[in-house]
Design an enzyme around this catalytic site. Structure first.
Site, short mmCIF file in Angstrom:
data_model
loop_
_atom_site.label_atom_id
_atom_site.label_comp_id
_atom_site.label_asym_id
_atom_site.label_seq_id
_atom_site.Cartn_x
_atom_site.Cartn_y
_atom_site.Cartn_z
CB THR A 69 -0.90 -0.02 1.25
OG1 THR A 69 -1.54 1.24 1.39
CG2 THR A 69 -0.12 -0.28 2.54
CG ASP A 70 -1.18 4.96 -0.94
OD1 ASP A 70 -1.74 4.25 -0.08
OD2 ASP A 70 -1.77 5.90 -1.52
CD GLU A 71 -3.52 3.49 4.37
OE1 GLU A 71 -3.33 3.22 5.57
OE2 GLU A 71 -4.64 3.55 3.86
CE1 TYR A 124 -3.52 -2.70 5.60
CE2 TYR A 124 -3.32 -0.36 5.09
CZ TYR A 124 -3.39 -1.68 4.67
OH TYR A 124 -3.32 -1.98 3.33
CE LYS A 160 -0.02 -4.60 2.95
NZ LYS A 160 -0.43 -5.94 2.40
P1 NAD Z 1 -9.73 -7.48 1.90
O1 NAD Z 1 -9.79 -7.21 3.37
O2 NAD Z 1 -10.93 -7.22 1.07
O3 NAD Z 1 -9.32 -9.00 1.67
C1 NAD Z 1 -8.32 -9.65 2.41
C2 NAD Z 1 -8.46 -11.15 2.17
O4 NAD Z 1 -7.41 -11.81 2.89
C3 NAD Z 1 -9.79 -11.74 2.70
O5 NAD Z 1 -10.36 -12.59 1.74
C4 NAD Z 1 -9.36 -12.52 3.94
O6 NAD Z 1 -10.19 -13.64 4.21
C5 NAD Z 1 -7.95 -12.94 3.56
N1 NAD Z 1 -7.12 -13.21 4.75
C6 NAD Z 1 -6.93 -12.39 5.82
N2 NAD Z 1 -6.11 -12.99 6.72
C7 NAD Z 1 -5.74 -14.18 6.17
C8 NAD Z 1 -4.90 -15.24 6.60
N3 NAD Z 1 -4.26 -15.19 7.79
N4 NAD Z 1 -4.73 -16.32 5.79
C9 NAD Z 1 -5.38 -16.38 4.59
N5 NAD Z 1 -6.20 -15.43 4.15
C10 NAD Z 1 -6.38 -14.33 4.92
O7 NAD Z 1 -8.48 -6.66 1.38
P2 NAD Z 1 -8.25 -5.89 0.00
O8 NAD Z 1 -8.78 -4.53 0.11
O9 NAD Z 1 -8.68 -6.78 -1.11
O10 NAD Z 1 -6.65 -5.78 0.01
C11 NAD Z 1 -5.85 -6.84 -0.52
C12 NAD Z 1 -4.39 -6.47 -0.40
O11 NAD Z 1 -4.14 -5.26 -1.09
C13 NAD Z 1 -3.94 -6.22 1.04
O12 NAD Z 1 -2.65 -6.75 1.19
C14 NAD Z 1 -3.93 -4.70 1.17
O13 NAD Z 1 -2.97 -4.29 2.11
C15 NAD Z 1 -3.52 -4.30 -0.24
N6 NAD Z 1 -3.99 -2.98 -0.69
C16 NAD Z 1 -5.29 -2.64 -0.58
C17 NAD Z 1 -5.73 -1.40 -1.07
C18 NAD Z 1 -7.18 -0.98 -0.99
O14 NAD Z 1 -7.48 0.16 -1.33
N7 NAD Z 1 -8.09 -1.84 -0.60
C19 NAD Z 1 -4.80 -0.52 -1.65
C20 NAD Z 1 -3.45 -0.91 -1.72
C21 NAD Z 1 -3.05 -2.16 -1.25
O1 DAU Z 2 -4.20 3.91 0.42
C1 DAU Z 2 -4.40 2.54 0.29
C2 DAU Z 2 -5.25 2.04 1.44
O2 DAU Z 2 -6.56 2.52 1.19
C3 DAU Z 2 -5.24 0.54 1.59
O3 DAU Z 2 -3.95 0.11 1.92
C4 DAU Z 2 -6.23 0.09 2.68
O4 DAU Z 2 -6.27 -1.32 2.75
C5 DAU Z 2 -7.59 0.64 2.33
O5 DAU Z 2 -8.52 0.30 3.33
C6 DAU Z 2 -7.54 2.15 2.13
O6 DAU Z 2 -7.28 2.83 3.39
P1 DAU Z 2 -8.06 4.17 3.82
O7 DAU Z 2 -8.03 4.27 5.27
O8 DAU Z 2 -7.58 5.32 3.01
O9 DAU Z 2 -9.55 3.78 3.28
P2 DAU Z 2 -10.99 3.98 3.92
O10 DAU Z 2 -11.98 3.62 2.86
O11 DAU Z 2 -11.14 3.35 5.25
O12 DAU Z 2 -11.05 5.56 4.13
C7 DAU Z 2 -10.87 6.45 3.05
C8 DAU Z 2 -10.98 7.86 3.59
O13 DAU Z 2 -12.34 8.09 4.01
C9 DAU Z 2 -10.12 8.11 4.81
O14 DAU Z 2 -9.59 9.42 4.75
C10 DAU Z 2 -11.09 8.00 5.98
C11 DAU Z 2 -12.40 8.46 5.39
N1 DAU Z 2 -13.61 7.81 5.97
C12 DAU Z 2 -13.63 6.46 6.04
C13 DAU Z 2 -14.72 5.81 6.57
C14 DAU Z 2 -14.74 4.30 6.66
C15 DAU Z 2 -14.68 8.59 6.39
O15 DAU Z 2 -14.66 9.84 6.31
N2 DAU Z 2 -15.76 7.94 6.92
C16 DAU Z 2 -15.84 6.58 7.03
O16 DAU Z 2 -16.85 6.06 7.55
#
Ligand code: NAD
Ligand code: DAU
Length: 342
Positions: free
Chosen positions: A128-130, A156, A160
């Site tokens: 992630t960019d975080e 989180y 990562k």
């Molecule tokens: P998600 O929470 O939707 O899915 C995570 C999956 O991992 C689930 O299916 C869960 O059952 C599985 N899992 C969790 N713990 C496990 C374990 N111990 N063993 C096996 N499976 C397990 O997450 P996502 O949003 O699809 O993110 C996927 C990946 O991408 C993550 O590594 C996250 O850090 C990264 N990522 C997410 C975003 C975003 O915006 N969502 C952005 C950048 C990177």
């Molecule tokens: O940047 C990549 C990341 O983006 C991934 O690594 C994470 O897995 C993914 O969950 C996401 O993280 P964020 O914290 O940025 O996403 P989230 O959707 O939780 O929140 C996006 C923005 O919205 C953040 O600034 C918080 C705000 N927010 C979020 C929720 C859930 C609200 O204002 N209200 C809300 O209820």
């Protein structure tokens, strides 16, 4: 060189991005084989890949990435491990940091060990960019890139960051053939409705207000999940070993702008916003420069935000059963904890 006819072990393939990635790969490379290893936490959902259940080149294995015996057994004849599995929600990491350390740090380490013991299996780590921390709102021209120092702020992002460091350590120490991608905020179909976009869309569909954190000025760089999947696919087939690739959507929005886009797209007004207590340690701004993946692998995000958000709203409108089943489950306990936190 782009590789075809691969056998992939995808971890976390029942989650949001992992399931979209498996669909992307099997549609694009019908000869590829995919094993999806997922422990089905609250975020894992086999409905996400219902259309691939009987695909001859797809197999689901329920299991934990920390179960190294199981991982070794299924990874032995795979060409690559593509590692998506994680605890992914920042707010949950505030309430329960340990499960993030367990899966994201120890789980990634366990996979790396198996990859090493199997004779240095190719390994791609989805990150992630975080990990880079937070940019300021004032310095608009700054963006994260591959050389940006790590400065994670939440449990989180720290977990990562730790996993990224371990992946690089295995490359430098043992020669494990790794790549890493650090992507910005994804949105699109099958995103669990705790993340801001699906939470807001489904709340509005239920006639509820949308909880906007703090002053609503925090900025995220939104990328459609299909664009992220394409970038990961290019990196695993043609990326340079030992290298990191930053992936961004080139679509920065403040949370207020994002919320207004959703409200307007669904025919609602500003009165549906409820300003709520801010997330502790809330990163102010993310923005990602994707020059390297563009120059080396020819990637560009294809979906613009306006089209993407419309497609996403339509998807949630047409898949009410999917998110209603989630929202009527133990989901509510989490919100009680989150809004009653000290
Ligand atoms: P998600 O929470 O939707 O899915 C995570 C999956 O991992 C689930 O299916 C869960 O059952 C599985 N899992 C969790 N713990 C496990 C374990 N111990 N063993 C096996 N499976 C397990 O997450 P996502 O949003 O699809 O993110 C996927 C990946 O991408 C993550 O590594 C996250 O850090 C990264 N990522 C997410 C975003 C975003 O915006 N969502 C952005 C950048 C990177
Ligand atoms: O940047 C990549 C990341 O983006 C991934 O690594 C994470 O897995 C993914 O969950 C996401 O993280 P964020 O914290 O940025 O996403 P989230 O959707 O939780 O929140 C996006 C923005 O919205 C953040 O600034 C918080 C705000 N927010 C979020 C929720 C859930 C609200 O204002 N209200 C809300 O209820």
């Amino acid at each position: 060189m782009i590789r075809k006819n691969m056998k992939l072990l995808v971890t976390g393939g029942a989650g949001f991005i992992g399931s979209n990635f498996i669909r992307y790969v099997l549609n694009k490379y019908p000869q590829d084989q995919v094993i999806n290893l997922d422990s089905l936490t609250y975020a894992g959902n086999l409905e996400n890949l219902k259309d691939f259940e009987n695909h001859p080149n797809y197999k689901f294995v329920k299991g934990d990435i920390l179960n190294s015996e199981l991982v070794a057994h299924i990874a032995v004849d795979c060409d690559i491990i593509v590692h998506f599995a994680a605890e992914s929600h920042v707010d949950r990491s505030v309430l329960d940091p340990f499960s993030f350390v367990r899966t994201n740090v120890l789980g990634t380490h366990s996979l790396l060990e198996v990859a090493r013991q199997l004779g240095n299996k190719r390994f791609h780590h989805v990150s992630t960019d975080e990990v880079f921390g937070s940019l300021s709102l004032e310095d608009e021209n700054k963006a994260f890139h591959e050389e940006t120092p790590y400065d994670p702020k939440s449990p989180y992002s720290s977990s990562k960051a730790a996993s990224d460091h371990l992946v690089r350590a295995y490359y430098h120490t043992y020669g494990l053939p790794i790549t890493i991608s650090n992507c910005s905020n994804n949105y699109g179909p099958f995103q669990f409705p705790e993340k801001v976009i699906p939470l807001f869309i489904t709340n509005l569909m239920e006639g509820k207000k949308v909880p906007l954190y703090g002053d609503g000025k925090n900025v995220r760089d939104w990328i459609h999940v299909d664009d992220h999947c394409e970038a990961v696919d290019l990196v695993i087939r043609g990326g340079r070993i030992g290298h990191t690739y930053c992936i961004g959507g080139d679509s920065e929005k403040s949370n207020y702008e994002l919320t207004m886009a959703i409200l307007q797209g669904m025919g609602f007004g500003e009165e549906m916003i409820e300003y709520v207590k801010d997330r502790p340690g809330h990163d102010r701004r993310y923005a990602v420069r994707s020059h390297k993946v563009q120059a080396e692998l020819g990637w560009q995000p294809k979906m613009n935000f306006e089209q993407g958000i419309k497609q996403t709203i339509d998807w949630y409108a047409n898949n009410g059963g999917w998110w209603q089943r989630i929202k009527s489950g133990d989901y509510k306990d989490y919100y009680e904890q989150w809004y009653n936190r000290k």
